[in-house]
Design an enzyme around this catalytic site. Structure first.
Site, PDB file in Angstrom:
ATOM      1  N   GLY A  81      38.020  46.505  35.214  1.00  0.00           N
ATOM      2  CA  GLY A  81      38.665  47.781  34.880  1.00  0.00           C
ATOM      3  C   GLY A  81      40.092  47.591  34.436  1.00  0.00           C
ATOM      4  O   GLY A  81      40.650  46.496  34.513  1.00  0.00           O
ATOM      5  N   GLY A 102      43.316  47.169  34.940  1.00  0.00           N
ATOM      6  CA  GLY A 102      44.110  46.857  36.130  1.00  0.00           C
ATOM      7  C   GLY A 102      45.584  47.155  35.953  1.00  0.00           C
ATOM      8  O   GLY A 102      46.347  47.170  36.913  1.00  0.00           O
ATOM      9  N   ARG A 103      45.990  47.344  34.722  1.00  0.00           N
ATOM     10  CA  ARG A 103      47.406  47.652  34.470  1.00  0.00           C
ATOM     11  C   ARG A 103      47.590  48.454  33.191  1.00  0.00           C
ATOM     12  O   ARG A 103      48.700  48.585  32.696  1.00  0.00           O
ATOM     13  CB  ARG A 103      48.212  46.370  34.388  1.00  0.00           C
ATOM     14  N   ASP A 141      49.585  43.172  40.205  1.00  0.00           N
ATOM     15  CA  ASP A 141      50.660  44.115  40.525  1.00  0.00           C
ATOM     16  C   ASP A 141      50.738  45.266  39.536  1.00  0.00           C
ATOM     17  O   ASP A 141      51.631  46.107  39.616  1.00  0.00           O
ATOM     18  CB  ASP A 141      52.004  43.380  40.594  1.00  0.00           C
ATOM     19  N   GLY A 142      49.832  45.272  38.571  1.00  0.00           N
ATOM     20  CA  GLY A 142      49.817  46.373  37.605  1.00  0.00           C
ATOM     21  C   GLY A 142      50.869  46.259  36.511  1.00  0.00           C
ATOM     22  O   GLY A 142      50.970  47.118  35.651  1.00  0.00           O
ATOM     23  N   ARG A 187      34.861  48.459  25.898  1.00  0.00           N
ATOM     24  CA  ARG A 187      34.533  47.026  25.811  1.00  0.00           C
ATOM     25  C   ARG A 187      33.043  46.784  26.042  1.00  0.00           C
ATOM     26  O   ARG A 187      32.357  47.651  26.582  1.00  0.00           O
ATOM     27  CB  ARG A 187      35.312  46.288  26.913  1.00  0.00           C
ATOM     28  N   ASP A 203      34.677  41.421  28.953  1.00  0.00           N
ATOM     29  CA  ASP A 203      35.570  42.569  29.173  1.00  0.00           C
ATOM     30  C   ASP A 203      36.705  42.591  28.150  1.00  0.00           C
ATOM     31  O   ASP A 203      37.463  43.553  28.091  1.00  0.00           O
ATOM     32  CB  ASP A 203      36.132  42.567  30.597  1.00  0.00           C
TER      33      ASP A 203
HETATM   34  P1  AMP Z   1      42.684  39.694  31.282  1.00  0.00           P
HETATM   35  O1  AMP Z   1      42.136  38.329  31.541  1.00  0.00           O
HETATM   36  O2  AMP Z   1      44.172  39.739  31.048  1.00  0.00           O
HETATM   37  O3  AMP Z   1      41.921  40.445  30.255  1.00  0.00           O
HETATM   38  O4  AMP Z   1      42.534  40.470  32.648  1.00  0.00           O
HETATM   39  C1  AMP Z   1      41.328  40.558  33.369  1.00  0.00           C
HETATM   40  C2  AMP Z   1      41.391  41.707  34.323  1.00  0.00           C
HETATM   41  O5  AMP Z   1      42.495  41.572  35.223  1.00  0.00           O
HETATM   42  C3  AMP Z   1      41.574  43.057  33.649  1.00  0.00           C
HETATM   43  O6  AMP Z   1      40.797  43.986  34.347  1.00  0.00           O
HETATM   44  C4  AMP Z   1      43.046  43.313  33.792  1.00  0.00           C
HETATM   45  O7  AMP Z   1      43.340  44.679  33.760  1.00  0.00           O
HETATM   46  C5  AMP Z   1      43.357  42.696  35.145  1.00  0.00           C
HETATM   47  N1  AMP Z   1      44.748  42.246  35.258  1.00  0.00           N
HETATM   48  C6  AMP Z   1      45.351  41.224  34.608  1.00  0.00           C
HETATM   49  N2  AMP Z   1      46.631  41.126  34.977  1.00  0.00           N
HETATM   50  C7  AMP Z   1      46.867  42.099  35.887  1.00  0.00           C
HETATM   51  C8  AMP Z   1      48.016  42.534  36.637  1.00  0.00           C
HETATM   52  N3  AMP Z   1      49.185  41.927  36.542  1.00  0.00           N
HETATM   53  N4  AMP Z   1      47.856  43.579  37.469  1.00  0.00           N
HETATM   54  C9  AMP Z   1      46.680  44.190  37.584  1.00  0.00           C
HETATM   55  N5  AMP Z   1      45.570  43.853  36.924  1.00  0.00           N
HETATM   56  C10 AMP Z   1      45.658  42.817  36.070  1.00  0.00           C
HETATM   57 MG    MG Z   2      41.309  42.005  29.524  1.00  0.00          MG
END
Ligand code: AMP
Ligand code: MG
Length: 484
Positions: free
Chosen positions: A82, A84-85, A120-121, A178, A247
């Site tokens: 989902g 996450g930020r 940390d979002g 996605r 994703d």
């Molecule tokens: P990514 O590999 O950057 O596409 O991230 C994979 C998942 O981790 C996604 O659901 C992002 O929203 C979540 N995510 C990545 N970095 C952070 C963060 N600093 N805080 C919260 N969620 C994160």
């Molecule tokens: Mg992502």
């Protein structure tokens, strides 16, 4: 501000507010992205918009949401992920695309959401600038991508491997749905929600399939086709995404979620741009097959709607030929070939072998090749200089020269055509790094300058020659990972 995604049932997202970003300041903004939503880029530095794109002020009528999705990460089912930020504010009218068009505005790094898991979002300034520059660079290269409107910085500290500061990047796309959004409902065995999501996507973005015999099969076919085409573009320009998890795959066939991406410099087909990807699952050479693997994951998720395994497989069968056809078309253009010849595939394979053998710079190679005159030996020297194994290059050049003569290629015409498809300027890691280090010291001028160069990647821009240069020695140990 409307939010069409938020018209889906509440199971698809969470309503929430961005976390305020203390004392925000403008880092960079894209005039061409702003123009898409009819905005004058200078307006972004006015307090009201600065506060909006920091997440400190919510536009009237906006229903901010974070979406739920799941996905396969590095080939393994990862369950629920989902936004996450990321928080979607809603839809902006996009008269710059077409009358009636809309773009979702999404704040990335806008604070904790129910999907933040261990995160940390927040997003750091470094990764926000990388996403901003690369989105806009890809758009200028003509590669399907989400756009980046601006980056807003703050002195708020964020902990990564070291202390960094937070930033919020505003992204724009017709939709951020996605492959993993569909997988989410499939693996949770919620076929009603799966159908609701598919119907929403078809309704909004693929209305032509509403009347198809099997709309969901038509959807899978089209998404597979777009994905194949997008990846053919990546390969042709030497772009490596770095984290092709399901994703991070857009249902619209857009390059999405810029993290540890890279542009190929010294050519190496097995190059891995993501330092965390030890197995090399997402290496340059594997991107086309991973794109197909991801389409299979989407096919699996859509199977309950499509109904038949055979029909699902039939849809997926488009991927390989679509990829091959697009890649071949792009390679012909990169080499300035106007006709199709039976042995062209062999010429391309031989080229990749000599590039590999000498680790020649991918971007400089094609750009310099565009300037050769078939019968002027001296004009080949700048290309030849890129090769350690000169005899291997000479052997290929002989084949290529013969191929050009076969179609009576005109030097001047070919140069024009090749320079229009082989960029002189790409976002080399070291260029991003220099701009980032200055920005970390509050000097944002280099980000703006670099954006300006990358917005016209095919132009000579003689005054910006240094941005086309090979990476300096210090850049050889630059590493990018998922930590952003
Ligand atoms: P990514 O590999 O950057 O596409 O991230 C994979 C998942 O981790 C996604 O659901 C992002 O929203 C979540 N995510 C990545 N970095 C952070 C963060 N600093 N805080 C919260 N969620 C994160
Ligand atoms: Mg992502």
């Amino acid at each position: 501000m409307e939010n069409l995604f938020a018209s889906l049932p509440p199971a698809h997202y969470t309503n929430l507010m961005p976390t305020p970003l203390p004392a925000p300041y403008l880092v960079c903004a894209s005039a061409s992205a702003a123009a898409l939503i009819g905005l004058d880029v200078t307006a972004i530095s006015h307090p009201a918009l600065l506060e909006t794109f920091s997440g400190n002020r919510i536009p009237a009528g906006s229903t901010p949401v974070s979406a739920v999705y799941s996905g396969h990460q590095f080939g393994v089912w990862a369950g629920q992920l989902g936004d996450g930020r990321a928080i979607t504010l809603g839809d902006a009218a996009a008269p710059g695309i077409a009358p009636g068009a809309r773009l979702e505005l999404q704040l990335k790094g806008a604070g904790l959401t129910p999907y933040s898991r261990m995160g940390d979002g927040r997003a750091v300034l470094r990764s926000s600038i990388r996403e901003f520059l690369c989105s806009e660079a890809m758009a200028a290269l003509g590669i399907p991508t989400t756009r980046a409107l601006c980056v807003i910085g703050s002195d708020q500290i964020v902990m990564r491997e070291q202390r960094e500061t937070a930033a919020v990047a505003t992204r724009m796309a017709p939709s951020f749905v996605r492959f993993g959004s569909f997988e989410h409902w499939f693996y949770n065995e919620k076929h009603d929600e799966l159908k609701t999501l598919a119907d929403y996507v078809i309704d909004q973005f693929y209305p032509q399939f509403k009347t198809a015999g099997n709309p969901y099969q038509a959807l899978l076919t089209e998404v597979s086709l777009r994905t194949a085409h997008m990846i053919a573009h990546w390969q042709a320009v030497g772009f490596m995404h770095g984290v092709m998890n399901t994703d991070n795959m857009s249902i619209l066939g857009l390059t999405l979620d810029y993290g540890p991406f890279g542009f190929m410099e010294a050519f190496n087909a097995t190059h891995i741009c993501n330092h965390t990807d030890q197995q090399g699952r997402y290496s340059y050479a594997r991107q086309p097959q991973i794109g197909e693997w991801n389409c299979y994951a989407l096919g699996q998720a859509l199977l309950p709607l499509i109904g038949e395994v055979d029909e699902t497989q039939a849809a997926l069968r488009i991927y390989k030929p679509a990829y091959a056809e697009k890649f071949t078309e792009l390679m012909r253009a990169k080499l300035g070939l106007q006709t199709q010849q039976a042995d062209d595939g062999k010429l391309f394979d031989a080229l990749f072998a000599v590039l590999q053998g000498s680790h020649a710079d991918f971007t400089l190679f094609f750009r310099r090749l565009g300037a050769v005159q078939i019968d002027n030996a001296a004009s080949w020297e700048p290309v030849r200089d890129l090769f350690i194994d000169r005899p291997a290059f000479d052997a290929w050049a002989l084949q290529y020269g013969a191929r050009l003569r076969l179609e009576h290629s005109d030097d001047a015409e070919r140069q024009l055509a090749m320079h229009a498809v082989n960029p002189k300027y790409v976002l080399r890691n070291y260029l991003a790094q220099i701009a980032i280090e200055k920005a970390q010291n509050k000097d944002f001028s280099e980000v703006a300058r670099l954006l300006q160069v990358l917005e016209k990647p095919f132009d000579e821009q003689v005054e910006n020659e240094k941005y086309a240069a090979l990476p300096p020695d210090w850049a050889s140990d630059l590493e990018v990972s998922c930590s952003s």
